[in-house]
Design an enzyme around this catalytic site. Structure first.
Site, PDB file in Angstrom:
ATOM      1  N   ASN A  32     -10.486  26.476 -21.270  1.00  0.00           N
ATOM      2  CA  ASN A  32     -10.721  24.936 -20.178  1.00  0.00           C
ATOM      3  C   ASN A  32     -10.289  23.624 -20.731  1.00  0.00           C
ATOM      4  O   ASN A  32     -10.686  22.706 -19.818  1.00  0.00           O
ATOM      5  CB  ASN A  32     -12.130  25.042 -19.042  1.00  0.00           C
ATOM      6  CG  ASN A  32     -13.252  24.903 -20.471  1.00  0.00           C
ATOM      7  OD1 ASN A  32     -12.460  24.238 -21.573  1.00  0.00           O
ATOM      8  ND2 ASN A  32     -14.398  25.461 -20.726  1.00  0.00           N
ATOM      9  N   ASN A  93     -22.868  27.172 -19.998  1.00  0.00           N
ATOM     10  CA  ASN A  93     -21.139  28.023 -20.697  1.00  0.00           C
ATOM     11  C   ASN A  93     -21.357  29.294 -20.863  1.00  0.00           C
ATOM     12  O   ASN A  93     -20.480  30.617 -20.656  1.00  0.00           O
ATOM     13  CB  ASN A  93     -20.547  26.722 -20.978  1.00  0.00           C
ATOM     14  CG  ASN A  93     -19.554  26.639 -21.744  1.00  0.00           C
ATOM     15  OD1 ASN A  93     -18.255  27.797 -20.919  1.00  0.00           O
ATOM     16  ND2 ASN A  93     -18.705  26.535 -22.560  1.00  0.00           N
ATOM     17  N   TYR A 142     -27.766  27.786 -29.934  1.00  0.00           N
ATOM     18  CA  TYR A 142     -26.531  28.612 -29.716  1.00  0.00           C
ATOM     19  C   TYR A 142     -26.002  29.952 -30.073  1.00  0.00           C
ATOM     20  O   TYR A 142     -25.632  31.075 -29.772  1.00  0.00           O
ATOM     21  CB  TYR A 142     -25.524  27.867 -30.910  1.00  0.00           C
ATOM     22  CG  TYR A 142     -24.154  28.485 -31.682  1.00  0.00           C
ATOM     23  CD1 TYR A 142     -23.227  28.210 -30.519  1.00  0.00           C
ATOM     24  CD2 TYR A 142     -24.042  28.937 -32.714  1.00  0.00           C
ATOM     25  CE1 TYR A 142     -21.993  29.733 -31.183  1.00  0.00           C
ATOM     26  CE2 TYR A 142     -22.575  29.140 -33.171  1.00  0.00           C
ATOM     27  CZ  TYR A 142     -21.860  29.573 -32.297  1.00  0.00           C
ATOM     28  OH  TYR A 142     -20.279  29.938 -32.711  1.00  0.00           O
ATOM     29  N   ASN A 171     -19.422  30.593 -42.266  1.00  0.00           N
ATOM     30  CA  ASN A 171     -18.087  29.676 -41.558  1.00  0.00           C
ATOM     31  C   ASN A 171     -16.921  29.823 -41.774  1.00  0.00           C
ATOM     32  O   ASN A 171     -16.127  29.659 -42.857  1.00  0.00           O
ATOM     33  CB  ASN A 171     -19.222  28.292 -42.505  1.00  0.00           C
ATOM     34  CG  ASN A 171     -20.460  28.406 -42.229  1.00  0.00           C
ATOM     35  OD1 ASN A 171     -21.102  28.968 -42.252  1.00  0.00           O
ATOM     36  ND2 ASN A 171     -21.008  27.264 -41.886  1.00  0.00           N
TER      37      ASN A 171
HETATM   38  N1  UDP Z   1     -23.726  19.685 -43.539  1.00  0.00           N
HETATM   39  C1  UDP Z   1     -23.653  18.711 -43.996  1.00  0.00           C
HETATM   40  N2  UDP Z   1     -23.490  17.488 -43.790  1.00  0.00           N
HETATM   41  C2  UDP Z   1     -22.651  17.631 -42.226  1.00  0.00           C
HETATM   42  C3  UDP Z   1     -21.969  18.537 -41.403  1.00  0.00           C
HETATM   43  C4  UDP Z   1     -22.597  20.206 -41.745  1.00  0.00           C
HETATM   44  O1  UDP Z   1     -24.768  18.626 -44.680  1.00  0.00           O
HETATM   45  O2  UDP Z   1     -21.919  16.387 -42.454  1.00  0.00           O
HETATM   46  C5  UDP Z   1     -24.129  21.276 -44.472  1.00  0.00           C
HETATM   47  C6  UDP Z   1     -25.308  21.800 -43.021  1.00  0.00           C
HETATM   48  O3  UDP Z   1     -26.710  21.354 -43.244  1.00  0.00           O
HETATM   49  C7  UDP Z   1     -24.830  23.347 -43.412  1.00  0.00           C
HETATM   50  C8  UDP Z   1     -23.398  23.170 -44.096  1.00  0.00           C
HETATM   51  O4  UDP Z   1     -23.006  22.184 -43.918  1.00  0.00           O
HETATM   52  O5  UDP Z   1     -25.818  23.197 -43.926  1.00  0.00           O
HETATM   53  C9  UDP Z   1     -22.520  23.872 -43.287  1.00  0.00           C
HETATM   54  O6  UDP Z   1     -22.867  23.304 -41.688  1.00  0.00           O
HETATM   55  P1  UDP Z   1     -21.504  23.635 -40.838  1.00  0.00           P
HETATM   56  O7  UDP Z   1     -22.329  22.344 -39.118  1.00  0.00           O
HETATM   57  O8  UDP Z   1     -20.519  23.098 -41.313  1.00  0.00           O
HETATM   58  O9  UDP Z   1     -21.535  25.131 -40.400  1.00  0.00           O
HETATM   59  P2  UDP Z   1     -22.696  26.114 -39.227  1.00  0.00           P
HETATM   60  O10 UDP Z   1     -23.583  26.583 -41.140  1.00  0.00           O
HETATM   61  O11 UDP Z   1     -24.070  25.099 -38.621  1.00  0.00           O
HETATM   62  O12 UDP Z   1     -21.877  27.211 -39.084  1.00  0.00           O
END
Ligand code: UDP
Length: 331
Positions: A32, A93, A142, A171
């Site tokens: 989309n 969604n 999520y 990740n």
């Molecule tokens: N994180 C952070 N600063 C940011 C984005 C993410 O410290 O600007 C940390 C977040 O709290 C997590 C890790 O990095 O512990 C990975 O986050 P991301 O959003 O990349 O992936 P997620 O684990 O949420 O899928």
């Protein structure tokens, strides 16, 4: 062999489309374009613009492309933080879209689906590394919607015989080796892109969310897995289903964890740039440590991740971010 990739203009979807085409598959993309980019789609893919919540949009694809062998489903909202403040967007969604998709697949007798799930289905792990049969108690909306989608596949199989593979990834990171496509979310919320946007001068600093976790340096630990390795796992899962494999769930990760501070230090070395760090409060919904056991995917699917080093992963991501400081807009 023809594969329909839902969400094929997104980050992991676009890398999977490249990999499928590199391996000789015919690919149809449905997206989309709410968060995906036309520029991310391989030029050899057939593209349909539509929304999964509109039955006519997805029916049209199956009517036009009568010989689809399997569906790979990436079409979902996927930001933990956003899901905590806009939960109903995620229910609408992710869950409503998947319900309409499955109705259409049943009606068109398409009976194989590979699904992009997440480590967020587990919530706070009971032990490390996480195994597929560990309890699932998501700590964010999520993860809750992805878990509900997995259950939808389970019950659809019971009633209609549709086979599914759900891939719970940890990740996702890195970029295609060519540097042509990479990670581009707007707004960006993921750790590695934000670090590299700080390195390339697009941002002033990286905020570290929480330094008081029960981990050696106080920051969250995650299992970082290269997007091309994830893409390959989807293709192996499609082949597994085509060869008569039973529905199943697999973790995808490297089995090794790195803290937020370790990722920043590695990025400093790879880029040779100064990266300004600001320590902030915890982000809602973040478990302290998430590390996968991917032994099952290796054994059953024959998955063999190629990008084992965090520095190599960040090198591929840097190739993309240093040449695309504004993501796809700079093309
Ligand atoms: N994180 C952070 N600063 C940011 C984005 C993410 O410290 O600007 C940390 C977040 O709290 C997590 C890790 O990095 O512990 C990975 O986050 P991301 O959003 O990349 O992936 P997620 O684990 O949420 O899928």
């Amino acid at each position: 062999m023809k594969i329909l990739v839902l969400g094929g203009a997104g980050y992991i979807g676009s890398h999977t489309v490249y990999r499928l085409i590199e391996q000789g598959y015919k690919v149809v993309v449905f997206d989309n374009f709410e968060t995906g980019y036309y520029e991310a789609i391989h030029p050899d893919a057939e593209v349909y613009e539509g929304d999964l919540r509109n039955r006519a949009d997805i029916d049209n694809v199956f009517d036009e492309e009568s010989d689809i062998d399997a569906v790979i489903h990436f079409a979902a909202n996927s930001l933990v933080g956003e899901s905590m403040v806009k939960p109903l967007k995620y229910y609408d969604n992710n869950i409503c879209g998947t319900k309409v998709l499955l109705e259409s697949m049943v009606a068109h007798n398409i009976n194989r689906i590979v699904f992009s799930s997440t480590a967020a289905t587990y919530g706070e792990p009971i032990h490390t590394p996480i195994l597929e049969n560990d309890p699932t108690n998501p700590t964010n909306c999520y993860g809750e919607t992805k878990r509900a989608m997995e259950r939808m596949f389970y019950w659809t199989e019971q009633a209609h015989g549709m086979k599914y593979v759900s891939l719970r990834y940890f990740n996702a990171c890195g970029a295609h080796i060519s540097g042509k496509i990479g990670e581009a979310h707007n707004p960006e919320s993921h750790l590695i892109p934000i670090i590299l946007q700080t390195a390339n001068g697009t941002r002033d600093h990286i905020s570290v969310f929480g330094t008081d976790y029960d981990t050696p340096d106080g920051t969250c630990i995650r299992d970082y897995i290269h997007v091309t390795d994830l893409a390959q796992a989807h293709i192996l899962a499609v082949e597994y289903l085509i060869n008569g494999g039973e529905s199943d769930i697999f973790n995808l990760g490297n089995g090794v964890g790195f803290s937020v501070k370790e990722v920043i230090e590695t990025a400093k070395k790879v880029t040779g740039k100064e990266i300004k760090v600001v320590e902030e409060n915890r982000r809602a919904g973040d478990p302290a440590v998430l590390i996968a056991s991917s032994e099952k995917a290796k054994k059953v699917l024959g998955w063999n991740p190629q990008y084992n080093e965090l520095s190599t992963i960040i090198e591929t991501a840097w190739k993309w971010h240093s040449t695309h400081p504004n993501g796809y807009k700079s093309n």
